[in-house]
Design a protein around this motif. Sequence first.
Motif, PDB file in Angstrom:
ATOM      1  N   SER A  65       8.788  44.488 -21.079  1.00  0.00           N
ATOM      2  CA  SER A  65       9.160  43.615 -22.191  1.00  0.00           C
ATOM      3  C   SER A  65      10.671  43.428 -22.253  1.00  0.00           C
ATOM      4  N   ALA A  66      11.419  44.516 -22.015  1.00  0.00           N
ATOM      5  CA  ALA A  66      12.885  44.442 -22.057  1.00  0.00           C
ATOM      6  C   ALA A  66      13.414  43.541 -20.945  1.00  0.00           C
ATOM      7  N   LEU A  67      12.786  43.605 -19.783  1.00  0.00           N
ATOM      8  CA  LEU A  67      13.204  42.781 -18.654  1.00  0.00           C
ATOM      9  C   LEU A  67      13.077  41.299 -18.979  1.00  0.00           C
ATOM     10  N   MET A  68      12.075  40.951 -19.787  1.00  0.00           N
ATOM     11  CA  MET A  68      11.818  39.549 -20.123  1.00  0.00           C
ATOM     12  C   MET A  68      12.572  39.069 -21.366  1.00  0.00           C
ATOM     13  N   HIS A  69      13.361  39.967 -21.972  1.00  0.00           N
ATOM     14  CA  HIS A  69      14.091  39.608 -23.194  1.00  0.00           C
ATOM     15  C   HIS A  69      15.378  38.876 -22.811  1.00  0.00           C
TER      16      HIS A  69
END
Length: 327
Positions: A65-69
């Motif tokens: 999720s952090a990678l896609m933020h």
Amino acid sequence: MGLLERLRKEWFILGIVLVIAVARLEPAVGVKGGPLKPEITITYIAVSAIFFNSGLSLKTEELTSALMHVKLHLFVQIFTLVFFPTAIWLFLQLLSITPINEWLLKGLQTVGCMPPPVSSAVILTKAVGGNEAAAIFNSAFGSFLLGSSSSVPFTSIFSQLFMTVVVPLIIGQIVRRYIKDWLERKKPPFGAISSCVLLMIIYTTFCDTFANPNIDLDKFSLIIIVFIIFSIQMSFMFLTFIFSTRNNSSFTPADTVAIIFCSTHKSLTLGIPMLKIVFAGYEHLSLISVPLLIYHPAQILLGSLLVPTIKSWMVSRQKVRIDGVYL
């Protein structure tokens, strides 16, 4: 609240005071090349332990999720690599008419151009309980991005980041798969572990600071530059807080914590080699290096002291999602 309970609650702040005092008394113990060998125990072992700890404590979905933020990443990288150096340059135009040494001012300009550090922003974000996964990505990416575009050898940057960040993180994730139930049942004190590692980093950082002959300035210049550096840090932390908590920002309190630390911290590990290459042969290299040498321990000290305050704010602002709306 009894004294013992109070001491237990504020153990981290007391630890900061203690390690700085010990570093001041005998800095030779924790300097590079000293008995503790921080160039190995901190640069490689401690940093690897931080990211192994992160890999062990973070759910894979959180990392994904952090990678896609993307919005958060753009905010941090633009603030760090565009807004920060531009604002410093404008500020220095005002300071240039003051009697402050011009080489110290050039040093301040170079601080503004430095990438974020790999470890301190991640540890402080974790200590507060912020978006640790986002802090990991932005710290590593910022160092890799600016480092690879500078004169510092690309292979050296890549190999160190890979071995101390990527590999421990992956190993932590793999181990987590096999002991996931145990971790959820026992809930190990990951935050306290990271805080202890941070105390080690603070100790060795201040050992280097107190033992460094390059910071042998007259008291007036030293006080002025320390005041300017703390003012810059506080101002930029406040700015990132204001920008990331606007009603239309869409950032959560946990995101804001990661943004505050990742956007305002600067890397000494990459910074010093970059200065030595860019200003090779300059007789004033030691003066140019002073602001970065002060900024590094100052950011760790200030961030550590603010951990309880920021944590209290984040906990009070944790949003509950009901019917698709954050309240």
